[in-house]
Write a protein that holds these residues in place. Sequence first.
Motif, PDB file in Angstrom:
ATOM      1  N   ARG A   4      -1.091  -6.718  -9.744  1.00 55.87           N
ATOM      2  CA  ARG A   4      -2.474  -5.964  -9.871  1.00 55.87           C
ATOM      3  C   ARG A   4      -2.293  -4.468  -9.233  1.00 55.87           C
ATOM      4  O   ARG A   4      -1.884  -4.541  -8.064  1.00 55.87           O
ATOM      5  CB  ARG A   4      -3.525  -6.650  -9.514  1.00 55.87           C
ATOM      6  N   LEU A   5      -2.537  -3.548 -10.186  1.00 56.40           N
ATOM      7  CA  LEU A   5      -2.396  -2.154  -9.519  1.00 56.40           C
ATOM      8  C   LEU A   5      -3.830  -1.453  -9.480  1.00 56.40           C
ATOM      9  O   LEU A   5      -4.544  -1.496 -10.593  1.00 56.40           O
ATOM     10  CB  LEU A   5      -1.482  -1.352 -10.461  1.00 56.40           C
ATOM     11  N   GLY A   6      -4.184  -0.953  -8.459  1.00 56.62           N
ATOM     12  CA  GLY A   6      -5.439  -0.363  -8.056  1.00 56.62           C
ATOM     13  C   GLY A   6      -5.756   0.599  -7.116  1.00 56.62           C
ATOM     14  O   GLY A   6      -4.714   0.663  -6.306  1.00 56.62           O
ATOM     15  N   GLY A   7      -7.040   0.911  -6.697  1.00 52.45           N
ATOM     16  CA  GLY A   7      -7.186   1.705  -5.632  1.00 52.45           C
ATOM     17  C   GLY A   7      -7.578   2.994  -5.720  1.00 52.45           C
ATOM     18  O   GLY A   7      -8.599   3.204  -6.761  1.00 52.45           O
ATOM     19  N   ASN A   8      -6.779   3.915  -5.541  1.00 53.48           N
ATOM     20  CA  ASN A   8      -6.836   5.290  -5.641  1.00 53.48           C
ATOM     21  C   ASN A   8      -6.349   5.761  -7.189  1.00 53.48           C
ATOM     22  O   ASN A   8      -6.283   6.732  -7.486  1.00 53.48           O
ATOM     23  CB  ASN A   8      -6.409   6.202  -4.716  1.00 53.48           C
ATOM     24  N   ILE A   9      -5.797   4.536  -7.980  1.00 54.23           N
ATOM     25  CA  ILE A   9      -5.407   4.921  -9.216  1.00 54.23           C
ATOM     26  C   ILE A   9      -5.846   3.719 -10.116  1.00 54.23           C
ATOM     27  O   ILE A   9      -6.049   2.573  -9.715  1.00 54.23           O
ATOM     28  CB  ILE A   9      -3.717   4.668  -9.097  1.00 54.23           C
ATOM     29  N   VAL A  52      -0.843  -3.976  -5.684  1.00 50.89           N
ATOM     30  CA  VAL A  52      -0.122  -2.661  -5.264  1.00 50.89           C
ATOM     31  C   VAL A  52      -1.298  -1.572  -5.155  1.00 50.89           C
ATOM     32  O   VAL A  52      -1.936  -1.632  -6.178  1.00 50.89           O
ATOM     33  CB  VAL A  52       1.035  -2.293  -6.438  1.00 50.89           C
ATOM     34  N   ILE A  53      -1.609  -1.025  -4.199  1.00 51.32           N
ATOM     35  CA  ILE A  53      -3.011  -0.340  -3.700  1.00 51.32           C
ATOM     36  C   ILE A  53      -2.560   1.244  -3.534  1.00 51.32           C
ATOM     37  O   ILE A  53      -1.713   1.365  -2.290  1.00 51.32           O
ATOM     38  CB  ILE A  53      -3.778  -0.951  -2.668  1.00 51.32           C
ATOM     39  N   GLU A  54      -2.797   2.122  -4.286  1.00 49.90           N
ATOM     40  CA  GLU A  54      -2.904   3.526  -3.732  1.00 49.90           C
ATOM     41  C   GLU A  54      -3.874   3.984  -2.721  1.00 49.90           C
ATOM     42  O   GLU A  54      -4.905   3.543  -3.174  1.00 49.90           O
ATOM     43  CB  GLU A  54      -2.961   4.281  -5.057  1.00 49.90           C
ATOM     44  N   LEU A  55      -3.459   4.358  -1.778  1.00 50.83           N
ATOM     45  CA  LEU A  55      -4.694   4.695  -0.687  1.00 50.83           C
ATOM     46  C   LEU A  55      -4.556   6.440  -0.365  1.00 50.83           C
ATOM     47  O   LEU A  55      -3.735   6.824   0.062  1.00 50.83           O
ATOM     48  CB  LEU A  55      -4.249   3.976   0.480  1.00 50.83           C
ATOM     49  N   SER A  56      -5.706   6.771  -0.477  1.00 51.22           N
ATOM     50  CA  SER A  56      -5.920   8.275  -0.244  1.00 51.22           C
ATOM     51  C   SER A  56      -6.223   8.177   1.376  1.00 51.22           C
ATOM     52  O   SER A  56      -6.609   7.147   2.044  1.00 51.22           O
ATOM     53  CB  SER A  56      -6.956   8.912  -0.880  1.00 51.22           C
ATOM     54  N   SER A  57      -6.309   9.389   2.072  1.00 51.69           N
ATOM     55  CA  SER A  57      -6.719   9.686   3.414  1.00 51.69           C
ATOM     56  C   SER A  57      -8.070   9.353   3.431  1.00 51.69           C
ATOM     57  O   SER A  57      -8.401   8.774   4.510  1.00 51.69           O
ATOM     58  CB  SER A  57      -6.371  11.092   3.857  1.00 51.69           C
ATOM     59  N   PHE A  58      -8.874   9.623   2.513  1.00 51.16           N
ATOM     60  CA  PHE A  58     -10.212   9.397   2.572  1.00 51.16           C
ATOM     61  C   PHE A  58     -10.412   7.863   2.712  1.00 51.16           C
ATOM     62  O   PHE A  58     -11.210   7.424   3.410  1.00 51.16           O
ATOM     63  CB  PHE A  58     -11.255   9.806   1.394  1.00 51.16           C
ATOM     64  N   GLN A  59      -9.926   7.037   1.895  1.00 53.83           N
ATOM     65  CA  GLN A  59      -9.815   5.683   1.985  1.00 53.83           C
ATOM     66  C   GLN A  59      -9.533   4.896   3.017  1.00 53.83           C
ATOM     67  O   GLN A  59     -10.261   4.008   3.667  1.00 53.83           O
ATOM     68  CB  GLN A  59      -9.253   4.948   0.672  1.00 53.83           C
ATOM     69  N   LEU A  60      -8.534   5.418   3.759  1.00 50.53           N
ATOM     70  CA  LEU A  60      -7.724   4.945   4.839  1.00 50.53           C
ATOM     71  C   LEU A  60      -8.801   5.214   6.154  1.00 50.53           C
ATOM     72  O   LEU A  60      -8.705   4.452   6.995  1.00 50.53           O
ATOM     73  CB  LEU A  60      -6.639   5.711   5.175  1.00 50.53           C
ATOM     74  N   GLY A 117       0.942  -1.346   0.095  1.00 48.50           N
ATOM     75  CA  GLY A 117       0.033  -0.031  -0.096  1.00 48.50           C
ATOM     76  C   GLY A 117       0.730   1.139   0.139  1.00 48.50           C
ATOM     77  O   GLY A 117       1.834   1.254   0.472  1.00 48.50           O
ATOM     78  N   VAL A 118       0.417   2.318  -0.766  1.00 49.07           N
ATOM     79  CA  VAL A 118       1.185   3.601  -0.751  1.00 49.07           C
ATOM     80  C   VAL A 118       0.278   4.742  -0.740  1.00 49.07           C
ATOM     81  O   VAL A 118      -0.964   4.861  -1.062  1.00 49.07           O
ATOM     82  CB  VAL A 118       1.790   3.672  -2.168  1.00 49.07           C
ATOM     83  N   THR A 119       0.678   5.530   0.464  1.00 45.16           N
ATOM     84  CA  THR A 119      -0.184   6.993   0.636  1.00 45.16           C
ATOM     85  C   THR A 119       0.871   8.013   0.699  1.00 45.16           C
ATOM     86  O   THR A 119       2.391   8.009   0.502  1.00 45.16           O
ATOM     87  CB  THR A 119      -0.805   6.823   1.961  1.00 45.16           C
TER      88      THR A 119
END
Length: 477
Positions: A146-151, A168-176, A120-122
């Motif tokens: 697999r790449l996804g989430g906020n992207i 690989v998951i992009e994570l925004s503060s809203f999602q967290l 996860g990446v924020t």
Amino acid sequence: MIPITEFKGRDVAVFGLARTGLAAARALTAGGARVHAWDDNDVSRANAEAQGVPVSDINSRDWRSFAALILSPGVPLTHPEPHRVVTLADAVGVPVMGDIELFARAVNALPPTQRPKLIGVTGTNGKSTTSALIAHILKEAGKDVRLGGNIGAAVLELPALHAGAYYVIELSSFQLDLTSSLRLDVAVWLNTTPDHIDRHGAMAGYVAAKKRIFQNQGADSWAVIGVDDDITAAVCTELTRAASQYVAPISAGQSLGRGVSALGSKIVDSLGGRSEIVADISDAPALAGRHNAQNACAAYAATHAMGITPGVIAAALKTFGGLPHRLERAGTVEGVRFINDSKATNANAAAQALAVYPRLYWIAGGVPKDGGIDELASFFPRIARAYLIGQAAGEFSDTLKGKVAVTMAGHLEAAVKLAYSDAKASGEPHPVVLLSPACASYDQFRSYEERGDKFKQFVAALAQAQPPHTNGARGSA
């Protein structure tokens, strides 16, 4: 798709029918839940119905019948005040969660031998580039990624879970904020500057949301964290003292006794206590600038923690193509280079682009964030002229008065034409027109992506309007 079976045979409310809400509704339906989806927007409801998502007015239902409320991340959870559906759910004890939490629960339900790897990446800035870069390195290493989430794709739209896959998951503060059980093998927190304060109530709320990325990590997990700002540096110290997981500090501004750092274009690994240059990004065109050096350090640390060798990582850094709308080459017309940095929706992100070019013609404006562009003052001498658009034009003009020549362009198309004319007439070798708005896009565009796409269209139109003897537009868009 990742079917969500936890609520099989039960009623679940889904509110907010954009990308993540639609994906959650489909995943729950596939898992046997009775989905009741709703959005306050008529167009969104019609779109959902056209895609086969069951729509029903959850406002008129007995909320005690719902097993959960799945909330889209764009819907206010706590500030400036909870959305009415959150209040209704809280009143009867219905748990509120997001699509990332559904994903996390599905992973946690698997036997350990079937569990995929999760990264996860924020961060306030750079999380999309870093997420894409990590995915690129893993793919170059032959992994099933697999790449996804906020992207890109919503996380529940990604292919089904299985051992051997890397998510690989992009994570925004809203999602967290809507996630409680996510357990990441590698959690990356790049940096923190003020952003989304209206949605978190205060800076402390924003930081608390970001910090949730490390929750549930164990002794075999890795926390990769930037130390170039005071907030993340303090969290890094806290994590190191707690010794609950491995900690990899990263920096693009200092040499680290232990960690991964960028010294100029050189990536230095000192995680083992011995410093070694492991990569050089000077010939990685998509990783220009100090901010991308930090992204490269984070991607190196994250993928090395996953067992990828330094040589494979170094080679992959050089072949990374970059992201649309982030320092993207939009073309060259009559020697004038156009750079699309529409993803720079705040001043800190714009600073990273302004730092790359010693001289430029800057297109900025939109819906301003708190603080405006005051923090960009050190870059003002680089700006030949600013072309201001959108709601922020007046405010930005006041900030730039007496420091930078300003043209009140109003709209993006006019700004592109005016900046091109001035840059071409300047006589400078290879002048740069940079769209890096330092603002949200919602006054004139639906998203930063639409804004960037329009910019590229206007550049292409300029190229087509040139006489046949010219070279027209060059470069990738």
